[in-house]
Design an enzyme around this catalytic site. Structure first.
Site, PDB file in Angstrom:
ATOM      1  CG  HIS A  10      -7.760  12.833  34.528  1.00 47.90           C
ATOM      2  ND1 HIS A  10      -7.037  13.662  33.712  1.00 47.90           N
ATOM      3  CD2 HIS A  10      -7.504  13.241  35.801  1.00 47.90           C
ATOM      4  CE1 HIS A  10      -6.369  14.523  34.456  1.00 47.90           C
ATOM      5  NE2 HIS A  10      -6.636  14.289  35.726  1.00 47.90           N
ATOM      6  CG  ASP A  17       0.693  26.917  38.880  1.00 44.91           C
ATOM      7  OD1 ASP A  17       1.532  27.707  39.383  1.00 44.91           O
ATOM      8  OD2 ASP A  17       0.149  27.121  37.776  1.00 44.91           O
ATOM      9  CG  HIS A  72      -7.514  15.250  40.927  1.00 46.63           C
ATOM     10  ND1 HIS A  72      -8.620  14.956  40.153  1.00 46.63           N
ATOM     11  CD2 HIS A  72      -6.462  15.255  40.062  1.00 46.63           C
ATOM     12  CE1 HIS A  72      -8.246  14.788  38.894  1.00 46.63           C
ATOM     13  NE2 HIS A  72      -6.932  14.965  38.807  1.00 46.63           N
ATOM     14  CD  GLU A  73      -2.878  16.755  40.733  1.00 41.79           C
ATOM     15  OE1 GLU A  73      -2.196  15.913  40.116  1.00 41.79           O
ATOM     16  OE2 GLU A  73      -3.719  17.478  40.171  1.00 41.79           O
ATOM     17  CG  HIS A 132       7.990  22.605  38.156  1.00 38.73           C
ATOM     18  ND1 HIS A 132       6.984  23.091  37.351  1.00 38.73           N
ATOM     19  CD2 HIS A 132       7.670  21.311  38.395  1.00 38.73           C
ATOM     20  CE1 HIS A 132       6.089  22.138  37.136  1.00 38.73           C
ATOM     21  NE2 HIS A 132       6.489  21.043  37.755  1.00 38.73           N
ATOM     22  CG  HIS A 171      -3.151  11.823  38.763  1.00 39.63           C
ATOM     23  ND1 HIS A 171      -3.902  11.126  37.848  1.00 39.63           N
ATOM     24  CD2 HIS A 171      -3.592  13.122  38.698  1.00 39.63           C
ATOM     25  CE1 HIS A 171      -4.761  11.947  37.266  1.00 39.63           C
ATOM     26  NE2 HIS A 171      -4.603  13.161  37.763  1.00 39.63           N
TER      27      HIS A 171
END
Lengths: 79, 373
Positions: free
Chosen positions: B130, B99, B120-121, B69, B124
């Site tokens: 992590h 995804d 969670h993302e 992508h 980041h």
């Protein structure tokens, strides 16, 4: 951590790709490789340490099961 | 704290986000709510504030994509990699990609809860790497968590506050729920919820976690209960293994769950009455399966019941007082299991070793005897 009775070619290739993607495995030649320390085994041990698995440096059932869990695509070991 | 950081963070406190497209798995309203709530997880504990924009370039661009992508970090179809996000910075920095070959859900355990993955993302996107703490949101593998009761774990709070500091705008009169911590095997005062054998392993339960102890290994492995059994309850009361059925039973309140290997057994959860326990029993404290007799003992307060596994009936003459079968045991039983022919009864942080045949007590041990620190 039960040893795998037979590591299939698919499992080995899957594990290598996992380590490349998440633990920065590179397949470079070097002194460590010449001394017989496989980069794959070294990275397997790093992965096992990160996840609190038994550190064997080899692909066992628990390590493979951990690799197959759904997860985030960001590496665990940062470059 | 065992969080990691990228070494990059946003220099501003007010960030924008934009949802570029939607997954067909959920309604637009559900995606909007999941994304908004996931950002609020971090806003609650930091000075960061998030504003949604509908056009142009936002700090955090959010998209649902498949396979290759355009960021040289392809997705891999269903399973395995669910999403990824980039550390703070220009261009791709801060962006989160999901995804779209996964089945995202609003709150169901059948599928991947978008809120959990997004939260969670966005960790980041804000500069966290992590964590290797199994209960942390920033742990790399996905486990189902109920979005309605989610509280950001302590490890993640420490990580994000290391980067941005605490939320100074928080109303001091509002009492937020305490961040959950990951139980520590080295805590000598820890009281385990339950202990059972499972196909040669010993499993120790505490809160939403378990430790698996393998015969070949010195170090027990800690993980979330739901990473082993996604549909299992957490904070369980008791557990036991029936070797005849190759099944582990987990008890919580009046309900019983059953798993063979990592598969749930059809027809479960059932109620305690399926085991012949009286309707008045609201929960059990512990369960013990005696391999020799094929009987399972259910501990309730000072009493215990005996269930015949082969006849599938409760034995006559029960309940009996616990100290009739277990000499000197006057405190509440909190967990129990058998190992190498001996019976181990947990009461608080203590473990008592019994010979069930003679009813004699051999040793008083601590948790650390089996669950090594």
């Amino acid at each position: 951590s039960v040893p795998l009775s037979e590591v299939s070619v698919e499992d080995e290739s899957f594990a290598k790709n996992y380590l490349k993607k998440f633990f920065n495995l590179t397949e470079e030649e070097g002194p460590a490789v010449r001394r017989g320390i496989s980069p794959v085994n070294k990275k397997l041990a790093e992965m096992q340490r990160f996840f609190g698995l038994q550190i064997t440096g080899s692909l066992d059932a628990d390590t493979l099961a951990m690799m197959k869990k759904p997860r985030c695509g960001v590496p665990d070991e940062q470059v | 704290a065992r969080f990691s950081i990228y070494g990059r963070k946003w220099q501003k406190r007010s960030l924008t986000y934009r949802i570029e497209n939607y997954t067909p798995d959920m309604s637009v309203a559900e995606v909007d709510a999941s994304i908004g709530k996931a950002l609020q997880v971090w806003a609650k504990v930091t000075p960061l504030r998030f504003t949604r924009i509908y056009s142009g370039i936002a700090d955090i661009m959010i998209s649902f994509v498949r396979r290759e992508h355009g960021d040289f970090n392809s997705f891999d179809g269903p399973g395995n990699t669910l999403a990824h996000a980039f550390a703070p910075g220009d261009g791709l920095g801060g962006d989160a990609h999901f995804d779209d070959d996964e089945s995202f859900t609003f709150r169901s355990s059948r599928g991947v809860v978008l809120f959990i993955v997004a939260a969670h993302e966005f960790g980041h996107s804000l500069g966290l790497g992590h964590s290797n703490v199994p209960g942390a949101l920033m742990y790399p593998t996905y486990s189902y968590r109920n979005p309605d009761t989610f509280v950001l774990p302590q490890d993640d709070v420490r990580g994000i506050q290391y980067l941005y500091g605490p939320n100074s705008r928080k109303d001091p009169s509002v009492d937020d729920p305490k961040p959950p911590t990951t139980p520590d095997a080295c805590d000598s005062n820890m009281v385990l919820d339950a202990v059972t054998t499972h196909r040669g392993e010993i499993i120790f339960f505490k809160d939403s976690f378990l430790w698996r102890s393998f015969p070949q290994s010195q170090t027990p492995q800690q993980s979330l209960i739901r990473s082993l059994w996604p549909s299992a309850p957490v904070d369980i009361d008791a557990a036991y293994e029936s070797r005849q059925l190759d099944t582990v039973f987990l008890f919580k309140g009046r309900k019983v769950w059953a798993f063979t290997g990592n598969q749930p057994v059809r027809g479960y959860p059932k109620t305690l009455t399926a085991f012949g326990l009286p309707k008045g029993v609201r929960k059990i404290d512990a369960a013990l399966h005696d391999v020799n007799s094929g009987k399972t003992l259910f501990f309730v307060g000072n009493n215990y019941f005996s269930y015949d596994e082969s006849r599938k009936t409760m034995e006559q003459g029960y309940p009996r007082l616990v100290n009739q079968a277990f000499a000197g045991l006057t405190r509440r039983v909190t967990a129990a299991f058998q190992h190498k022919g001996y019976t181990y009864i947990y009461s608080g942080p203590y473990v008592y070793e019994y010979d069930l045949g003679t009813g004699t007590r051999h040793r008083e041990l601590r948790n650390s005897y089996f669950l090594r620190c």
